[in-house]
Write a protein that holds these residues in place. Structure first.
Motif, short mmCIF file in Angstrom:
data_model
loop_
_atom_site.label_atom_id
_atom_site.label_comp_id
_atom_site.label_asym_id
_atom_site.label_seq_id
_atom_site.Cartn_x
_atom_site.Cartn_y
_atom_site.Cartn_z
N SER A 196 4.17 -6.18 11.36
CA SER A 196 3.33 -7.37 11.20
C SER A 196 3.62 -8.16 9.92
N TYR A 197 3.81 -7.48 8.79
CA TYR A 197 3.92 -8.14 7.48
C TYR A 197 2.73 -9.07 7.24
N ALA A 198 1.55 -8.67 7.66
CA ALA A 198 0.39 -9.56 7.61
C ALA A 198 -0.49 -9.33 6.40
N GLU A 199 -0.16 -8.35 5.56
CA GLU A 199 -1.05 -7.99 4.45
C GLU A 199 -0.89 -8.92 3.24
N GLY A 200 0.15 -9.71 3.21
CA GLY A 200 0.40 -10.54 2.05
C GLY A 200 0.94 -9.72 0.89
N SER A 201 0.57 -10.07 -0.32
CA SER A 201 0.99 -9.29 -1.48
C SER A 201 0.32 -7.92 -1.43
N VAL A 202 1.12 -6.86 -1.36
CA VAL A 202 0.60 -5.51 -1.15
C VAL A 202 -0.04 -5.02 -2.45
N THR A 203 -1.30 -4.58 -2.33
CA THR A 203 -2.04 -4.08 -3.50
C THR A 203 -2.31 -2.58 -3.43
N SER A 204 -2.34 -2.01 -2.22
CA SER A 204 -2.66 -0.58 -2.09
C SER A 204 -1.91 0.02 -0.92
N ILE A 205 -1.45 1.27 -1.11
CA ILE A 205 -0.83 2.06 -0.05
C ILE A 205 -1.46 3.45 -0.11
N GLN A 206 -1.97 3.91 1.02
CA GLN A 206 -2.60 5.21 1.09
C GLN A 206 -2.07 5.97 2.30
N PHE A 207 -1.46 7.14 2.08
CA PHE A 207 -1.01 7.98 3.18
C PHE A 207 -2.20 8.79 3.69
N ILE A 208 -2.38 8.78 5.00
CA ILE A 208 -3.46 9.56 5.61
C ILE A 208 -3.06 11.03 5.58
N PRO A 209 -3.87 11.90 5.00
CA PRO A 209 -3.41 13.28 4.76
C PRO A 209 -3.22 14.11 6.02
N LYS A 210 -3.99 13.88 7.07
CA LYS A 210 -3.95 14.75 8.24
C LYS A 210 -3.17 14.17 9.41
N SER A 211 -2.45 13.09 9.22
CA SER A 211 -1.62 12.52 10.29
C SER A 211 -0.49 11.72 9.65
N THR A 212 0.59 11.56 10.36
CA THR A 212 1.75 10.83 9.84
C THR A 212 1.51 9.33 10.00
N VAL A 470 3.21 -1.38 -6.55
CA VAL A 470 2.50 -0.12 -6.30
C VAL A 470 3.45 0.86 -5.63
N VAL A 471 3.37 2.13 -6.01
CA VAL A 471 4.19 3.19 -5.42
C VAL A 471 3.26 4.32 -4.96
N GLU A 472 3.70 5.04 -3.93
CA GLU A 472 2.88 6.13 -3.41
C GLU A 472 3.77 7.15 -2.72
N PHE A 473 3.52 8.44 -3.01
CA PHE A 473 4.18 9.55 -2.34
C PHE A 473 3.32 10.03 -1.18
N SER A 474 3.97 10.52 -0.12
CA SER A 474 3.25 11.15 0.98
C SER A 474 2.71 12.51 0.51
N PRO A 475 1.79 13.13 1.27
CA PRO A 475 1.16 14.38 0.79
C PRO A 475 2.14 15.46 0.39
N ASN A 476 3.28 15.60 1.08
CA ASN A 476 4.27 16.61 0.73
C ASN A 476 5.58 15.99 0.24
N SER A 477 5.52 14.73 -0.19
CA SER A 477 6.61 14.03 -0.88
C SER A 477 7.83 13.76 -0.01
N ALA A 478 7.71 13.88 1.31
CA ALA A 478 8.87 13.57 2.15
C ALA A 478 9.14 12.08 2.20
N TYR A 479 8.13 11.26 1.97
CA TYR A 479 8.27 9.80 2.02
C TYR A 479 7.78 9.20 0.72
N LEU A 480 8.42 8.07 0.36
CA LEU A 480 8.03 7.29 -0.80
C LEU A 480 7.90 5.83 -0.36
N ALA A 481 6.70 5.26 -0.57
CA ALA A 481 6.43 3.88 -0.17
C ALA A 481 6.38 2.99 -1.41
N LEU A 482 7.04 1.84 -1.31
CA LEU A 482 7.11 0.88 -2.42
C LEU A 482 6.53 -0.44 -1.96
#
Length: 500
Positions: A196-212, A470-482
């Protein structure tokens, strides 16, 4: 006694009897009589090996019989052990409760269709079973955890192999459990929000802990949940808040509720299970929720206020519990792992630690070389504390030493970024520290611990990742979101870590 011991004694007695016969014949030929043992030994000497082992032919015959019986017994034991292993494997193998013929009849060509995202499907085998395709894709995304693996290897065999390697001088295998400090192995995947790219300027990224899946929020007031598979990253759900630019979004530790804050005098709590949103008005004295954090226990919510105030809310009832006060404005907040303390970085060189049990300032220290603090993060094991400043300096402290001194020295100071630090983040093992600056494009570095060195091969895609805020690691660090200010969320796969 065993049969082999009985045969050995019998052979020995035969040899003694033969020896006596030879002695008698010798004495008879010489005309002598066996009067004494000493006299007989002087007249004739027989080799001792013949007395013990017998004739050469008999010795070889006994060896052949013994080897044949040993091989026979060994083969019988191996056959019995193989049968037991097969029986155990078959008994432990789980059988499906029911089978559907459509799982094997439906082919991939009947389901897959080219889309504007995937393009032509020429590289896919159309005659492949659709079930096999889905199973392979799922295993690649969510591999089998270690606790579910069954290891039938004998412990005695492991001990023998280890002893053999130590004896013959083999070199031990290198340690692959820890992240290597020299080279970071990673792969760039499709953008996380490419649907979508609909969020505009990204301010927050949160990985959901119990699902991919991951929650992405931006200044357009739109927050979207995307699935993570590295290929499509399909959009699962979207939330739109009218005239509410999202400046900060956080997930509760349970992963079922999300809280969205902005510059308005109200905020939203969204239930991801029921898709219901609840709007709450901020109490008197709290003007906005531009920056807030939720405690690891999920009970508290700390909100950065104006004039040095830091407000503590109950995350369940949304009531204001207490307000802490410091001299300078709050720039960043983080909880300790036990949810008993809050660490506040300020727009000065001071870093304050507030106690939630005593409701007062517990400790304060000066950030070395810092004039204006901008970012901060505490590792999950509470061992390392990283602080970033507007001068582009990232200091890493030993958190235990910090609480004992008013002016501690950092374990390491990183000067790789020359502009204001916008975000710092530890991964779940505290082996990697990501730090970024939103002022210039591709201002991103990852440091390794405990070597305290920066990976030289990261990043290599400097031209197209944009300005990362903003940067964020997944719960077990397999992914890194920028998350960048140009609407994109770059997704990287860190190959050292196996699980999401």
């Amino acid at each position: 006694m065993s049969d082999s011991e009985n045969e050995s004694i019998k052979d020995l007695l035969d040899c003694v009897e033969e020896y006596e016969n030879l002695i008698r014949e010798k004495l008879k030929d010489d005309g002598k009589e066996p009067t004494a043992v000493a006299k007989i030994e002087d007249d004739l000497e027989i080799p001792m090996e013949k007395v013990i082992f017998g004739n050469r032919e008999e010795l070889l015959k006994n060896f052949a019989v013994a080897v044949g019986e040993y091989k026979k017994v060994k083969s019988e034991k191996e056959a019995a052990s193989d049968g037991e292993d097969d029986t155990v494997t078959e008994s432990r193998k789980r059988k499906p409760a029911w089978t559907d013929t459509d799982d094997t009849d439906i082919k991939l060509g009947e389901v897959k269709r080219p889309t504007r995202f995937s393009g032509p499907q020429d590289h896919i085998r159309k005659d492949k079973a659709y079930k096999e395709y889905l199973t392979t894709r799922y295993v690649r995304t969510v591999p089998q955890p270690k606790w579910a693996e069954r290891d039938f290897k004998n412990e005695d065999e492991d001990a023998e192999d280890e002893a053999l390697l130590q004896t013959v001088g083999f070199v031990a295998k290198p340690d692959t459990t820890n992240l290597r400090p020299t080279h970071l192995e990673y792969k760039r995947l499709k953008d996380l929000n490419r649907a979508s790219y609909a969020e505009g300027s990204v301010t927050s990224i949160q990985f959901i802990p119990k699902s991919t899946a991951a929650l992405v929020a931006g200044t357009t007031g739109i927050s979207t949940i995307y699935s993570i598979d590295g290929a499509k990253n399909e959009k699962l759900h979207s939330m739109h808040f009218q005239k509410f630019p999202i400046l900060c979004a956080r997930l509760k530790p349970c992963g079922t509720k999300a809280i969205f804050g902005s510059s308005k005098r109200y905020y939203y709590v969204y239930d991801l299970l029921t898709a219901r949103e609840m709007r709450y008005k901020l109490p008197k004295g709290v003007t906005a929720m531009r920056n807030f954090r939720i405690s690891p226990c999920g009970r508290y919510m700390a909100v950065a206020g104006i004039f040095g105030n830091m407000h503590l809310f109950d995350a369940c009832s949304q009531e204001l519990i207490h307000s802490f006060k410091q001299n300078d404005a709050v720039s960043s907040i983080c909880f300790t792992a036990d949810s008993k303390n809050i660490i506040c970085n300020s727009l000065s060189s001071k870093v304050n630690i507030f106690s939630l049990t005593k409701r007062r300032l517990a400790h304060s220290f000066v950030d070395d070389g810092c004039l204006n603090g901008s970012a901060m993060d505490l590792s999950l094991d509470q061992r390392l504390l990283a602080t970033g400043s507007m001068e582009g300096v990232v200091n890493v402290y030993d958190f235990q030493k910090v609480q004992l001194s008013a002016s501690p020295k950092p374990e390491k100071a990183f000067l790789n970024l020359r502009t204001s630090i916008s975000d710092v983040k530890f991964n779940h093992t505290a082996e990697a520290l990501a730090m970024t600056s939103v002022k210039v494009p591709a201002a991103l570095k990852i440091a390794h611990f405990p070597s305290a060195t920066v990976f030289a091969n990261f990043p290599v895609m400097k031209g197209d990742i944009g300005k990362i805020g903003v940067v964020e690691f997944s719960p077990n660090s397999a992914y890194l979101a920028l998350g960048s200010i140009n609407k994109t969320v770059n997704l990287l796969r860190l190959k050292h870590y196996k699980y999401y």
